[in-house]
Write a protein that holds these residues in place. Structure first.
Motif, mmCIF file in Angstrom:
data_model
loop_
_atom_site.group_PDB
_atom_site.id
_atom_site.type_symbol
_atom_site.label_atom_id
_atom_site.label_comp_id
_atom_site.label_asym_id
_atom_site.label_seq_id
_atom_site.Cartn_x
_atom_site.Cartn_y
_atom_site.Cartn_z
ATOM 1 N N ASP A 27 -16.402 64.581 31.215
ATOM 2 C CA ASP A 27 -16.689 64.029 32.522
ATOM 3 C C ASP A 27 -18.183 64.810 32.797
ATOM 4 O OD1 ASP A 27 -14.380 62.381 34.010
ATOM 5 O OD2 ASP A 27 -13.591 63.746 32.660
ATOM 6 N N ILE A 28 -19.045 64.063 33.284
ATOM 7 C CA ILE A 28 -20.274 64.718 33.512
ATOM 8 C C ILE A 28 -20.773 64.436 35.117
ATOM 9 C CG2 ILE A 28 -22.914 64.527 33.138
ATOM 10 C CD1 ILE A 28 -22.129 63.880 30.287
ATOM 11 N N LYS A 53 -12.459 69.052 42.066
ATOM 12 C CA LYS A 53 -10.932 69.146 42.489
ATOM 13 C C LYS A 53 -10.266 67.950 42.039
ATOM 14 C CE LYS A 53 -10.915 72.809 45.845
ATOM 15 N NZ LYS A 53 -10.959 73.081 47.137
ATOM 16 N N HIS A 54 -11.311 66.524 42.671
ATOM 17 C CA HIS A 54 -10.900 65.070 42.324
ATOM 18 C C HIS A 54 -10.717 65.029 41.009
ATOM 19 C CE1 HIS A 54 -10.718 60.870 42.617
ATOM 20 N NE2 HIS A 54 -11.571 60.817 41.700
ATOM 21 N N LEU A 55 -11.376 65.496 40.025
ATOM 22 C CA LEU A 55 -11.034 65.459 38.718
ATOM 23 C C LEU A 55 -9.762 66.111 38.050
ATOM 24 C CD1 LEU A 55 -14.886 65.496 37.341
ATOM 25 C CD2 LEU A 55 -13.502 63.552 37.693
ATOM 26 N N THR A 62 -6.115 68.011 32.948
ATOM 27 C CA THR A 62 -6.357 69.379 32.567
ATOM 28 C C THR A 62 -7.466 69.510 31.918
ATOM 29 O OG1 THR A 62 -4.212 69.871 32.745
ATOM 30 C CG2 THR A 62 -5.599 71.467 32.001
ATOM 31 N N TYR A 63 -8.628 70.447 32.195
ATOM 32 C CA TYR A 63 -9.747 70.526 31.658
ATOM 33 C C TYR A 63 -9.780 71.918 31.239
ATOM 34 C CZ TYR A 63 -11.555 66.383 33.874
ATOM 35 O OH TYR A 63 -11.615 64.999 34.114
ATOM 36 N N GLU A 64 -10.292 72.054 30.039
ATOM 37 C CA GLU A 64 -10.265 73.550 29.321
ATOM 38 C C GLU A 64 -11.719 74.278 29.740
ATOM 39 O OE1 GLU A 64 -8.655 74.016 25.319
ATOM 40 O OE2 GLU A 64 -8.033 71.853 25.433
ATOM 41 N N GLU A 65 -12.630 73.581 29.971
ATOM 42 C CA GLU A 65 -13.831 74.155 30.330
ATOM 43 C C GLU A 65 -14.601 73.337 31.563
ATOM 44 O OE1 GLU A 65 -14.955 77.000 29.118
ATOM 45 O OE2 GLU A 65 -14.697 77.610 27.360
ATOM 46 N N VAL A 66 -15.210 74.047 32.427
ATOM 47 C CA VAL A 66 -16.049 73.411 33.179
ATOM 48 C C VAL A 66 -17.415 74.076 33.095
ATOM 49 C CG1 VAL A 66 -16.611 73.100 35.903
ATOM 50 C CG2 VAL A 66 -14.199 73.199 35.294
ATOM 51 N N ILE A 67 -18.428 73.266 32.278
ATOM 52 C CA ILE A 67 -19.736 73.874 31.826
ATOM 53 C C ILE A 67 -21.018 73.427 32.906
ATOM 54 C CG2 ILE A 67 -21.091 73.885 29.984
ATOM 55 C CD1 ILE A 67 -18.973 72.836 28.215
ATOM 56 N N TYR A 68 -21.599 74.609 33.176
ATOM 57 C CA TYR A 68 -22.790 74.474 34.019
ATOM 58 C C TYR A 68 -23.782 74.340 33.139
ATOM 59 C CZ TYR A 68 -26.389 75.192 37.333
ATOM 60 O OH TYR A 68 -27.747 75.274 37.929
ATOM 61 N N ASN A 110 -10.358 68.160 27.107
ATOM 62 C CA ASN A 110 -11.165 67.693 28.239
ATOM 63 C C ASN A 110 -12.120 68.729 28.713
ATOM 64 O OD1 ASN A 110 -9.522 65.187 28.065
ATOM 65 N ND2 ASN A 110 -8.013 66.144 29.252
ATOM 66 N N LEU A 111 -13.389 68.217 28.903
ATOM 67 C CA LEU A 111 -14.576 69.048 29.531
ATOM 68 C C LEU A 111 -15.181 68.498 30.662
ATOM 69 C CD1 LEU A 111 -16.306 69.917 25.988
ATOM 70 C CD2 LEU A 111 -14.528 71.178 27.070
ATOM 71 N N ILE A 112 -15.511 69.150 31.490
ATOM 72 C CA ILE A 112 -16.374 68.828 32.715
ATOM 73 C C ILE A 112 -17.850 69.451 32.477
ATOM 74 C CG2 ILE A 112 -16.983 68.894 35.033
ATOM 75 C CD1 ILE A 112 -13.784 68.937 35.730
ATOM 76 N N ILE A 113 -18.967 68.717 32.487
ATOM 77 C CA ILE A 113 -20.265 69.331 32.356
ATOM 78 C C ILE A 113 -20.914 68.960 33.793
ATOM 79 C CG2 ILE A 113 -22.274 69.213 31.165
ATOM 80 C CD1 ILE A 113 -20.891 68.273 28.624
#
Length: 225
Positions: free
Chosen positions: A4-5, A72-74, A79-85, A106-109
């Motif tokens: 998710d970006i 928070k919505h995502l 569950t996400y293993e990383e939230v990457i900035y 799953n990842l968030i970028i």
């Protein structure tokens, strides 16, 4: 894998994920890339996601509130293993990190923009910061696309040839050796005879030697590492 970006300019990411290997991976159901417009998570009527920096100075700063709402919505759905900035001063992205991320779920970028994000985002909401190089882009979108591409192509089944990713540059700490294809002789420029010999053992030895020599000439730091 799902990536998710989060971005305030989603149109910048329409093309990278609609073609070639990334599109094929999504069509096969091996990966899913979802782009979220940060402006959808604002509470002000003008959909502002940025504001002036406390203390003054040039440039605008992405606010923590819409970023926190989006993350928070995502997290409510999975569950996400990383939230990457994506950050200019994050750890420098390389093949080793790509390999590591490809094994996660799953990842968030999060894509930065303007002068970056409120520091509280970095302190409390993200788990990792990544840079694709020592230079500054207009935003983190292109960097996010680079990371997603490098990670997704490593997922088993994405590439037509399962061994292709294993022979890429940097997988063994070396750059890739030279490659050739037909014709064997083009206007006097010939393919090395060893590649036409059919002797797999000698060919692999030649390729390794070429990879070491090319690395020594072009990326000597890799040999030191």
């Amino acid at each position: 894998m799902r990536i998710d970006i989060i971005t305030c300019v989603p149109k910048l990411l329409e093309s990278p994920f609609s073609h070639s290997i990334l599109q094929r991976a999504q069509n096969k159901g091996l990966a899913e890339v979802v782009v979220h417009n940060l402006r959808d998570y604002t509470v002000n009527k003008h959909k502002h996601v940025d504001d002036y920096a406390f203390g003054g100075g040039a440039g605008m700063v992405l606010m923590i509130d819409p970023i926190d709402r989006c993350i928070k919505h995502l997290r409510e759905s999975r569950t996400y293993e990383e939230v990457i900035y994506m950050s200019p001063d994050g750890e420098l992205f390389n093949q080793s990190i790509a390999n590591e991320l490809s094994l996660k779920g799953n990842l968030i970028i999060l894509c930065g923009h303007y002068k970056g994000v409120d520091e509280r985002v970095r302190e409390h909401l993200v788990t990792r910061e990544i840079s694709i190089g020592d230079y500054v882009l207009s935003g983190g979108e292109l960097g996010a696309a680079v990371v997603a591409d490098a990670v997704i192509r490593l997922i088993p089944g994405v590439l037509s040839d399962e061994t292709s990713a294993l022979t890429d540059s940097f997988q063994d700490g070396l750059v890739a050796p030279p490659v050739y294809t037909r014709p064997a002789d083009y206007q006097g420029m010939k393919v090395p005879d060893i590649l036409l010999s059919g002797n797999e053992k000698l060919i692999e030895k030649w390729r390794f030697e070429q990879a070491v020599e090319r690395t020594r000439k072009r990326r000597p730091g890799l040999l030191l590492d």
